[in-house]
Design a protein around this motif. Structure first.
Motif, PDB file in Angstrom:
ATOM      1  N   LEU A   3       0.833  -1.201   0.000  1.00  0.00           N
ATOM      2  CA  LEU A   3       0.000   0.000   0.000  1.00  0.00           C
ATOM      3  C   LEU A   3       0.868   1.251   0.000  1.00  0.00           C
ATOM      4  O   LEU A   3       0.580   2.215  -0.707  1.00  0.00           O
ATOM      5  CB  LEU A   3      -0.938  -0.003   1.207  1.00  0.00           C
ATOM      6  CG  LEU A   3      -1.848   1.210   1.339  1.00  0.00           C
ATOM      7  CD1 LEU A   3      -2.774   1.316   0.138  1.00  0.00           C
ATOM      8  CD2 LEU A   3      -2.622   1.142   2.627  1.00  0.00           C
ATOM      9  N   SER A   4       1.917   1.208   0.769  1.00  0.00           N
ATOM     10  CA  SER A   4       2.850   2.336   0.807  1.00  0.00           C
ATOM     11  C   SER A   4       3.457   2.593  -0.571  1.00  0.00           C
ATOM     12  O   SER A   4       3.525   3.737  -1.013  1.00  0.00           O
ATOM     13  CB  SER A   4       3.954   2.062   1.827  1.00  0.00           C
ATOM     14  OG  SER A   4       4.945   3.043   1.765  1.00  0.00           O
ATOM     15  N   MET A   9       3.690   5.693  -5.696  1.00  0.00           N
ATOM     16  CA  MET A   9       3.571   5.753  -7.148  1.00  0.00           C
ATOM     17  C   MET A   9       2.476   6.728  -7.575  1.00  0.00           C
ATOM     18  O   MET A   9       2.628   7.444  -8.560  1.00  0.00           O
ATOM     19  CB  MET A   9       3.285   4.361  -7.725  1.00  0.00           C
ATOM     20  CG  MET A   9       4.500   3.445  -7.716  1.00  0.00           C
ATOM     21  SD  MET A   9       5.937   4.123  -8.565  1.00  0.00           S
ATOM     22  CE  MET A   9       5.341   4.230 -10.232  1.00  0.00           C
ATOM     23  N   MET A  10       1.373   6.790  -6.823  1.00  0.00           N
ATOM     24  CA  MET A  10       0.316   7.755  -7.131  1.00  0.00           C
ATOM     25  C   MET A  10       0.824   9.177  -6.939  1.00  0.00           C
ATOM     26  O   MET A  10       0.515  10.069  -7.731  1.00  0.00           O
ATOM     27  CB  MET A  10      -0.913   7.489  -6.262  1.00  0.00           C
ATOM     28  CG  MET A  10      -1.666   6.249  -6.675  1.00  0.00           C
ATOM     29  SD  MET A  10      -3.026   5.760  -5.603  1.00  0.00           S
ATOM     30  CE  MET A  10      -3.834   7.272  -5.220  1.00  0.00           C
ATOM     31  N   TYR A  11       1.617   9.395  -5.903  1.00  0.00           N
ATOM     32  CA  TYR A  11       2.214  10.710  -5.674  1.00  0.00           C
ATOM     33  C   TYR A  11       3.159  11.076  -6.825  1.00  0.00           C
ATOM     34  O   TYR A  11       3.137  12.197  -7.315  1.00  0.00           O
ATOM     35  CB  TYR A  11       2.967  10.717  -4.349  1.00  0.00           C
ATOM     36  CG  TYR A  11       3.776  11.965  -4.132  1.00  0.00           C
ATOM     37  CD1 TYR A  11       3.167  13.139  -3.734  1.00  0.00           C
ATOM     38  CD2 TYR A  11       5.152  11.970  -4.352  1.00  0.00           C
ATOM     39  CE1 TYR A  11       3.900  14.296  -3.545  1.00  0.00           C
ATOM     40  CE2 TYR A  11       5.886  13.118  -4.175  1.00  0.00           C
ATOM     41  CZ  TYR A  11       5.251  14.272  -3.764  1.00  0.00           C
ATOM     42  OH  TYR A  11       5.992  15.422  -3.601  1.00  0.00           O
ATOM     43  N   ASN A  12       3.962  10.127  -7.257  1.00  0.00           N
ATOM     44  CA  ASN A  12       4.890  10.386  -8.362  1.00  0.00           C
ATOM     45  C   ASN A  12       4.144  10.665  -9.662  1.00  0.00           C
ATOM     46  O   ASN A  12       4.583  11.496 -10.465  1.00  0.00           O
ATOM     47  CB  ASN A  12       5.844   9.203  -8.548  1.00  0.00           C
ATOM     48  CG  ASN A  12       6.908   9.168  -7.480  1.00  0.00           C
ATOM     49  OD1 ASN A  12       7.189  10.164  -6.844  1.00  0.00           O
ATOM     50  ND2 ASN A  12       7.483   8.002  -7.259  1.00  0.00           N
ATOM     51  N   THR A  34      12.954   9.111 -10.426  1.00  0.00           N
ATOM     52  CA  THR A  34      11.927   8.240  -9.847  1.00  0.00           C
ATOM     53  C   THR A  34      12.434   6.820  -9.558  1.00  0.00           C
ATOM     54  O   THR A  34      12.200   6.319  -8.460  1.00  0.00           O
ATOM     55  CB  THR A  34      10.675   8.215 -10.746  1.00  0.00           C
ATOM     56  OG1 THR A  34      10.126   9.531 -10.792  1.00  0.00           O
ATOM     57  CG2 THR A  34       9.629   7.262 -10.215  1.00  0.00           C
ATOM     58  N   PRO A  35      13.130   6.137 -10.464  1.00  0.00           N
ATOM     59  CA  PRO A  35      13.621   4.797 -10.118  1.00  0.00           C
ATOM     60  C   PRO A  35      14.615   4.814  -8.947  1.00  0.00           C
ATOM     61  O   PRO A  35      14.585   3.912  -8.103  1.00  0.00           O
ATOM     62  CB  PRO A  35      14.307   4.308 -11.396  1.00  0.00           C
ATOM     63  CG  PRO A  35      13.743   5.137 -12.479  1.00  0.00           C
ATOM     64  CD  PRO A  35      13.394   6.449 -11.876  1.00  0.00           C
ATOM     65  N   LEU A  40      15.560   3.694  -3.049  1.00  0.00           N
ATOM     66  CA  LEU A  40      15.822   4.184  -1.697  1.00  0.00           C
ATOM     67  C   LEU A  40      14.656   3.893  -0.760  1.00  0.00           C
ATOM     68  O   LEU A  40      14.864   3.493   0.391  1.00  0.00           O
ATOM     69  CB  LEU A  40      16.124   5.687  -1.721  1.00  0.00           C
ATOM     70  CG  LEU A  40      17.453   6.071  -2.347  1.00  0.00           C
ATOM     71  CD1 LEU A  40      17.567   7.587  -2.438  1.00  0.00           C
ATOM     72  CD2 LEU A  40      18.606   5.495  -1.528  1.00  0.00           C
ATOM     73  N   ILE A  41      13.437   4.073  -1.229  1.00  0.00           N
ATOM     74  CA  ILE A  41      12.262   3.780  -0.415  1.00  0.00           C
ATOM     75  C   ILE A  41      12.206   2.278  -0.127  1.00  0.00           C
ATOM     76  O   ILE A  41      11.918   1.863   0.991  1.00  0.00           O
ATOM     77  CB  ILE A  41      10.972   4.239  -1.126  1.00  0.00           C
ATOM     78  CG1 ILE A  41      10.957   5.764  -1.227  1.00  0.00           C
ATOM     79  CG2 ILE A  41       9.729   3.757  -0.398  1.00  0.00           C
ATOM     80  CD1 ILE A  41      10.938   6.489   0.099  1.00  0.00           C
ATOM     81  N   GLY A  42      12.473   1.472  -1.129  1.00  0.00           N
ATOM     82  CA  GLY A  42      12.476   0.016  -0.938  1.00  0.00           C
ATOM     83  C   GLY A  42      13.505  -0.431   0.074  1.00  0.00           C
ATOM     84  O   GLY A  42      13.237  -1.318   0.900  1.00  0.00           O
TER      85      GLY A  42
END
Length: 46
Positions: A3-4, A9-12, A34-35, A40-42
């Motif tokens: 969900l996060s 992705m919706m924000y991007n 973006t990638p 980094l988020i992952g």
């Protein structure tokens, strides 16, 4: 975690739509970053 990632992705996507109005160079920069941002988020969720 999924969900996060969907929310990010919706924000991007919304960010890309807004930045598209600034020109092709700004949109290319978003496409390049973006990638890296997703990696980094992952890594931060581990």
């Amino acid at each position: 975690m999924m969900l996060s990632m969907v929310l990010i992705m919706m924000y991007n996507l919304a960010d890309s739509i807004w930045v598209a109005g600034l020109g092709p160079d700004a949109l290319a920069a978003i496409g390049f970053i973006t990638p890296l941002f997703m990696v980094l988020i992952g890594l931060g969720h581990v």
